[in-house]
Design a protein around this motif. Sequence first.
Motif, short mmCIF file in Angstrom:
data_model
loop_
_atom_site.label_atom_id
_atom_site.label_comp_id
_atom_site.label_asym_id
_atom_site.label_seq_id
_atom_site.Cartn_x
_atom_site.Cartn_y
_atom_site.Cartn_z
N GLU B 408 0.70 -1.10 0.10
CA GLU B 408 0.20 0.06 -0.11
C GLU B 408 0.91 1.05 -0.03
OE1 GLU B 408 -2.38 0.06 3.39
OE2 GLU B 408 -4.11 1.48 2.35
N THR B 409 1.98 1.34 0.97
CA THR B 409 2.89 2.26 0.93
C THR B 409 3.56 2.70 -0.38
OG1 THR B 409 3.49 1.76 3.10
CG2 THR B 409 4.89 3.27 2.15
N TYR B 410 3.92 1.52 -1.15
CA TYR B 410 4.65 1.76 -2.54
C TYR B 410 3.54 2.21 -3.48
CZ TYR B 410 7.34 0.77 -6.46
OH TYR B 410 7.96 0.77 -7.84
N PHE B 411 2.41 1.49 -3.69
CA PHE B 411 1.72 1.75 -4.63
C PHE B 411 0.89 3.19 -4.68
CE2 PHE B 411 1.45 -2.85 -5.48
CZ PHE B 411 2.31 -2.88 -6.67
N TRP B 412 0.40 3.29 -3.28
CA TRP B 412 -0.59 4.53 -3.12
C TRP B 412 0.38 5.79 -2.84
CZ3 TRP B 412 -3.34 5.38 2.13
CH2 TRP B 412 -4.31 6.26 2.15
N ARG B 413 1.15 5.52 -1.62
CA ARG B 413 2.00 6.82 -1.33
C ARG B 413 3.17 7.21 -2.20
NH1 ARG B 413 -1.28 8.55 2.00
NH2 ARG B 413 -1.56 7.59 4.41
N ILE B 414 3.74 6.22 -2.84
CA ILE B 414 4.95 6.50 -3.58
C ILE B 414 4.58 6.65 -5.06
CG2 ILE B 414 7.44 5.66 -4.50
CD1 ILE B 414 7.65 4.72 -1.45
N LEU B 415 3.73 5.57 -5.55
CA LEU B 415 3.59 5.70 -6.99
C LEU B 415 2.47 6.57 -7.16
CD1 LEU B 415 4.30 2.02 -8.16
CD2 LEU B 415 5.99 4.09 -8.15
N GLY B 416 1.61 6.84 -6.25
CA GLY B 416 0.39 7.80 -6.31
C GLY B 416 -0.64 7.05 -6.94
N MET B 417 -1.07 5.67 -6.93
CA MET B 417 -2.10 5.11 -7.61
C MET B 417 -3.06 5.45 -6.97
SD MET B 417 -0.30 1.30 -8.42
CE MET B 417 -1.85 0.49 -8.85
N ASP B 418 -4.52 5.26 -7.60
CA ASP B 418 -5.97 5.28 -6.88
C ASP B 418 -5.85 4.59 -5.95
OD1 ASP B 418 -8.64 6.24 -6.88
OD2 ASP B 418 -9.08 4.34 -7.59
N PHE B 419 -6.59 5.05 -4.70
CA PHE B 419 -6.79 4.34 -3.52
C PHE B 419 -7.41 2.92 -3.60
CE2 PHE B 419 -9.20 2.98 0.16
CZ PHE B 419 -7.99 2.67 1.30
N MET B 420 -8.68 3.15 -4.51
CA MET B 420 -9.55 1.87 -4.86
C MET B 420 -8.86 0.72 -5.48
SD MET B 420 -11.97 1.94 -2.73
CE MET B 420 -12.71 0.55 -3.22
N HIS B 421 -8.07 1.15 -6.59
CA HIS B 421 -7.26 0.19 -7.26
C HIS B 421 -6.23 -0.34 -6.41
CE1 HIS B 421 -5.68 -1.49 -10.79
NE2 HIS B 421 -4.27 -0.89 -10.76
#
Lengths: 181, 466
Positions: B408-421
Amino acid sequence: MAPGIFSLTESPAPFKITHYKICRTLLTTVYYYAFGEYYHDIILIALEGSLLKLRSFLLLSILSWILFVAITLISSRLPSPVPEQAEAGKSVWQRNNCVSCHTLFGHGGYAAEDLTHITAKETSAYLVNYLVHPPVMRPNNYTRHPALNEADAENLVNYLEFVHTIPTLGWPPQQEEAEAN
Amino acid sequence: MKFFKRFSFRGKIDKSKARKQQFIAQKISRRYCFSAVSLFALQSVVASLGALELVIPDLPSPIPFEYGRAIHLALAVLWPLIGTMGMVYFFTTAELNREIYSPRLARWQYWMVMFFGIGVFSTLALGIGNGREYLEGIPVLYVGICISLVLASYNLVRTLLTDKRNITPAAATMTVGVIFLMLLLLPNTITFSNPITDEATKFWVVHLWEEMAFELTSAGFIATYFIVSGLAPRREVEKWLYLEAVLAVVGGLYGTGHHYYWIGFPAVWLVLGSLVSLVEIIPVGMLVRMTYKGLKSTKIRSNREKLTLWLLLSSVFHHITGASLLGLFLTVPWINLYTHGTYITSGHAHLALFGSLGFAVLAGCYYILSQGSEPTRKGYKGGVLAVILLNSGLIIMSSALLVAGFMETYFWRILGMDFMHVRFILNPYLIIRALGGAIFTLGDLLLSWRIFKAWQATRSYRQPKN
């Protein structure tokens, strides 16, 4: 063998004892002037931790507690007072247990998105409409987000707008900041 | 039911090993411990249903998820509290070798904490709450719990003052722990309009109960257990106890700073919180040293003592790994900036709350409720199996949450992906968490059943009323 001058284990270690005595005398003098009648307790903490007394434990606990409460209260001052509508919105947030799914300041449930800075991403009108006419929550097929009446929804959005004004020292990190780091 | 009967471990009542003298307070403490273990059994069922609701879409439930999770968190706080109240009474009388000041107050306190505790769970089940994480019940119910802690504090202080010359470090440490439980809950009975104060005071219970007050009561309990069982000499156990207690208080209080990082507090807390968190490790190390001394003892002969030590050892293991080392890693501000508000926190919370505190309270409750009985060999093995299941379940679910959190940290916080994705990507790990939870539940029910049978076996073997 009876303890005496021939017993190595029983003989005193002159250097160590002298060293200890000098340290103790120096600390006694310093601490007496610094801490008054409690100097002996402080020495016990410094030199003989194992002999720490109940009185010292209570004294340190009470002092630490008072100081901790004071600096927490000083640190929790807001940049601006909470508006009345935002205060009402806070009670809407609590009454509906929003914290079970959402986080504010990163604290709460992880099932849904953090709402600390949601008002920077979405307009107030969109958020009010979302809360009054809630959509189906993914990945569910039927279960909708809990609904609020219009007054509660407006108060809640007002509270979220107020929360957005609280400085969070750069949290949550934005994508651009993350890339820069 | 037949399956559970195989693990009934009723054991035999060994009168030769029975208590030499039982105080009324020790008899009353059995109620507290029994209630705590019952709530612990309920906890795993509630938690498992909640974990399933997160992975099965549209799962019908009589209690909505937001209130089910609130009950789970309320239980996580209150069952160790009720167990601790019983343990403190039991071990204070064992340590001082005299009756508490007022057994009647202890009884009142029990009914009070149970009434208001059950009030919290029932009102939440009906959808009435106050929406503050871990303290979701309505404030008036926490006032009741606070009053019961005032009664406990008064009773314990008066007990110590009855014979001022015979105040032992373990008894004093436990008493101060209970006083702090009350002081830390008190501000949480007030409604703050300031969201920052509200968040901060919440952590006085979430963090400080666990890292300070319960640490004091646990240290006192372990010390007394070793002294009373003869596993370690009194002098050895008491040697560093006050120093350990002082470090737990100072480190615990200012270590709360790592929860103040991003809630609107000044940046100085980043420095204070991260540095003082280092101090928090020292009392844990000292607690480990004390436990190790007891484990090394060759005097452990009874299976009951061994099973208590298995539970204590589990507590110490999770205290070092999941609570202290992982906790220390997460308090580094640059790391916390990214990991804060993700499933990593959830993984850490499970290891710290149940791993270190829950196991210690279970050890105490088992020891108290089984006093006067000795498990059979088969019963002992079954007890160890329950401990292994609890540990495996806890490690599986916490590891799944940690992996989910790092992703979650990597995809959401670092890559900035959509939360639901990102939420969809994490689903397999949440399923593994639910499976780990099922193993934990099995261990929980087995151990609770084992403790229940031990309680039943020793029930008739009570001292007459004084």
